[in-house]
Motif scaffolding. Structure first.
Motif, mmCIF file in Angstrom:
data_model
loop_
_atom_site.group_PDB
_atom_site.id
_atom_site.type_symbol
_atom_site.label_atom_id
_atom_site.label_comp_id
_atom_site.label_asym_id
_atom_site.label_seq_id
_atom_site.Cartn_x
_atom_site.Cartn_y
_atom_site.Cartn_z
ATOM 1 N N MET A 1 50.639 9.125 26.403
ATOM 2 C CA MET A 1 50.120 10.129 25.466
ATOM 3 C C MET A 1 48.606 9.971 25.329
ATOM 4 N N HIS A 2 47.891 11.074 25.385
ATOM 5 C CA HIS A 2 46.440 11.050 25.275
ATOM 6 C C HIS A 2 46.003 10.897 23.806
ATOM 7 N N LEU A 3 44.712 10.517 23.618
ATOM 8 C CA LEU A 3 44.183 10.391 22.254
ATOM 9 C C LEU A 3 44.346 11.703 21.494
ATOM 10 N N ILE A 4 44.053 12.810 22.165
ATOM 11 C CA ILE A 4 44.393 14.130 21.654
ATOM 12 C C ILE A 4 45.463 14.670 22.592
ATOM 13 N N PRO A 5 46.675 14.910 22.092
ATOM 14 C CA PRO A 5 47.748 15.342 22.994
ATOM 15 C C PRO A 5 47.379 16.632 23.714
ATOM 16 N N THR A 6 47.766 16.709 24.978
ATOM 17 C CA THR A 6 47.512 17.923 25.744
ATOM 18 C C THR A 6 48.455 19.028 25.277
ATOM 19 N N GLU A 7 48.128 20.235 25.677
ATOM 20 C CA GLU A 7 48.991 21.358 25.323
ATOM 21 C C GLU A 7 50.403 21.157 25.868
ATOM 22 N N ASP A 8 50.514 20.645 27.088
ATOM 23 C CA ASP A 8 51.836 20.398 27.676
ATOM 24 C C ASP A 8 52.614 19.360 26.866
ATOM 25 N N GLU A 9 51.937 18.325 26.388
ATOM 26 C CA GLU A 9 52.607 17.298 25.587
ATOM 27 C C GLU A 9 53.082 17.862 24.251
ATOM 28 N N VAL A 10 52.274 18.716 23.645
ATOM 29 C CA VAL A 10 52.662 19.337 22.378
ATOM 30 C C VAL A 10 53.873 20.235 22.583
ATOM 31 N N VAL A 11 53.842 21.070 23.620
ATOM 32 C CA VAL A 11 54.953 21.980 23.889
ATOM 33 C C VAL A 11 56.227 21.198 24.193
ATOM 34 N N ALA A 12 56.101 20.077 24.897
ATOM 35 C CA ALA A 12 57.270 19.256 25.204
ATOM 36 C C ALA A 12 57.933 18.742 23.928
ATOM 37 N N VAL A 13 57.132 18.329 22.951
ATOM 38 C CA VAL A 13 57.673 17.867 21.668
ATOM 39 C C VAL A 13 58.371 19.014 20.943
ATOM 40 N N LEU A 14 57.765 20.195 20.969
ATOM 41 C CA LEU A 14 58.358 21.347 20.303
ATOM 42 C C LEU A 14 59.709 21.712 20.916
ATOM 43 N N ARG A 15 59.794 21.656 22.231
ATOM 44 C CA ARG A 15 61.064 21.983 22.899
ATOM 45 C C ARG A 15 62.105 20.892 22.632
ATOM 46 N N GLU A 16 61.685 19.652 22.700
ATOM 47 C CA GLU A 16 62.599 18.521 22.507
ATOM 48 C C GLU A 16 63.252 18.554 21.124
ATOM 49 N N THR A 17 62.506 18.968 20.118
ATOM 50 C CA THR A 17 63.002 18.964 18.737
ATOM 51 C C THR A 17 63.652 20.284 18.320
ATOM 52 N N GLY A 18 63.671 21.260 19.220
ATOM 53 C CA GLY A 18 64.242 22.562 18.886
ATOM 54 C C GLY A 18 63.314 23.445 18.081
ATOM 55 N N ALA A 19 62.061 23.037 17.942
ATOM 56 C CA ALA A 19 61.103 23.829 17.172
ATOM 57 C C ALA A 19 60.688 25.096 17.918
ATOM 58 N N LEU A 20 60.681 25.039 19.250
ATOM 59 C CA LEU A 20 60.321 26.183 20.080
ATOM 60 C C LEU A 20 61.569 26.678 20.803
ATOM 61 N N ARG A 21 61.903 27.954 20.573
ATOM 62 C CA ARG A 21 63.115 28.526 21.143
ATOM 63 C C ARG A 21 62.787 29.806 21.896
ATOM 64 N N GLU A 22 63.533 30.040 22.956
ATOM 65 C CA GLU A 22 63.362 31.261 23.737
ATOM 66 C C GLU A 22 64.595 32.132 23.565
ATOM 67 N N GLY A 23 64.398 33.447 23.592
ATOM 68 C CA GLY A 23 65.510 34.365 23.426
ATOM 69 C C GLY A 23 65.003 35.734 23.031
ATOM 70 N N HIS A 24 65.560 36.279 21.947
ATOM 71 C CA HIS A 24 65.182 37.597 21.450
ATOM 72 C C HIS A 24 65.245 37.533 19.930
ATOM 73 N N PHE A 25 64.084 37.603 19.282
ATOM 74 C CA PHE A 25 63.993 37.358 17.850
ATOM 75 C C PHE A 25 63.298 38.531 17.151
ATOM 76 N N GLU A 26 63.720 38.787 15.930
ATOM 77 C CA GLU A 26 63.050 39.772 15.090
ATOM 78 C C GLU A 26 62.503 39.078 13.848
ATOM 79 N N TYR A 27 61.196 39.202 13.646
ATOM 80 C CA TYR A 27 60.535 38.608 12.486
ATOM 81 C C TYR A 27 60.717 39.508 11.260
ATOM 82 N N PRO A 28 60.515 38.944 10.057
ATOM 83 C CA PRO A 28 60.622 39.762 8.838
ATOM 84 C C PRO A 28 59.688 40.976 8.847
ATOM 85 N N THR A 29 58.591 40.897 9.593
ATOM 86 C CA THR A 29 57.644 42.013 9.676
ATOM 87 C C THR A 29 58.155 43.154 10.543
ATOM 88 N N GLY A 30 59.261 42.919 11.277
ATOM 89 C CA GLY A 30 59.786 43.926 12.190
ATOM 90 C C GLY A 30 59.389 43.693 13.632
#
Length: 203
Positions: A1-30
């Motif tokens: 891990m770098h002193l400042i995590p790279t974008e790829d490292e951040v995205v990997a954490v988001l995917r690993e924890t289920g924070a980032l999901r792919e599919g088809h979503f509708e936000y409250p704004t429409g």
């Protein structure tokens, strides 16, 4: 891990924890989107919260003007959801204090009783994500109404939408930028037309 995590490292954490999901979503704004991100799902793990907050603090400290006023700096977040990031950034930077605004049932943001920003107080706005920027812009206006000086805006993830507000010359710091696809409504949504199952999200 770098002193400042790279974008790829951040995205990997988001995917690993289920924070980032792919599919088809509708936000409250429409808005419809092919991605949904809920950063707090990653922040519930202390090691990830620490890594992301420290990384963001290092981005801020790289600015010599911010670094010079660290001991006087307040870290302010628009709602309690940004507190894990705000406290992490404050601790890593050894900044002065953390506080937040509150708003219920679409009422304007306000500070708690007896909490009043000081005229000239240097402030960095911090949150887990910048999507539309509505709450952060409201917080900036509220702070400036007290005479505070907003010197920067820092978020873990910058995920702009077609309606993201422009913060002008205010320095913006983030660990990763995610460019999701968006449609303004179901009529213009390619995922609706393809029959991709829709999931409505709360925030």
């Amino acid at each position: 891990m770098h002193l400042i995590p790279t974008e790829d490292e951040v995205v990997a954490v988001l995917r690993e924890t289920g924070a980032l999901r792919e599919g088809h979503f509708e936000y409250p704004t429409g808005l419809h989107s092919n991605e949904y991100l809920q950063v707090p799902l990653a922040l519930r793990y202390s090691r990830h919260q620490r890594m992301l907050s420290v990384g963001l603090s290092r981005k801020l400290r790289a600015n010599p003007e911010i670094r010079a006023i660290t001991s006087e700096l307040s870290i302010v977040t628009p709602m309690t959801g940004g507190l894990p990031v705000a406290y992490g950034v404050c601790e890593a930077m050894r900044a002065n204090q953390v506080y937040w605004a509150e708003g219920e049932h679409d009422k304007p943001l306000r500070f708690r009783q007896y909490l009043q920003p000081a005229p000239g107080e240097p402030v960095v706005l911090v949150d887990d994500i910048l999507r539309t920027g509505t709450k952060l812009a409201e917080l900036k206006t509220l702070l400036e109404s007290y005479g505070a000086t907003v010197v920067g805006l820092a978020v873990i993830i910058y995920q702009p939408t077609p309606n993201t507000l422009d913060f002008g010359n205010l320095p913006l710091y983030y660990l990763a930028r995610l460019n999701a696809g968006y449609a303004v409504d179901s009529i213009h949504c390619e995922w609706c037309q393809k029959g991709v199952p829709l999931e409505k999200v709360w925030i």
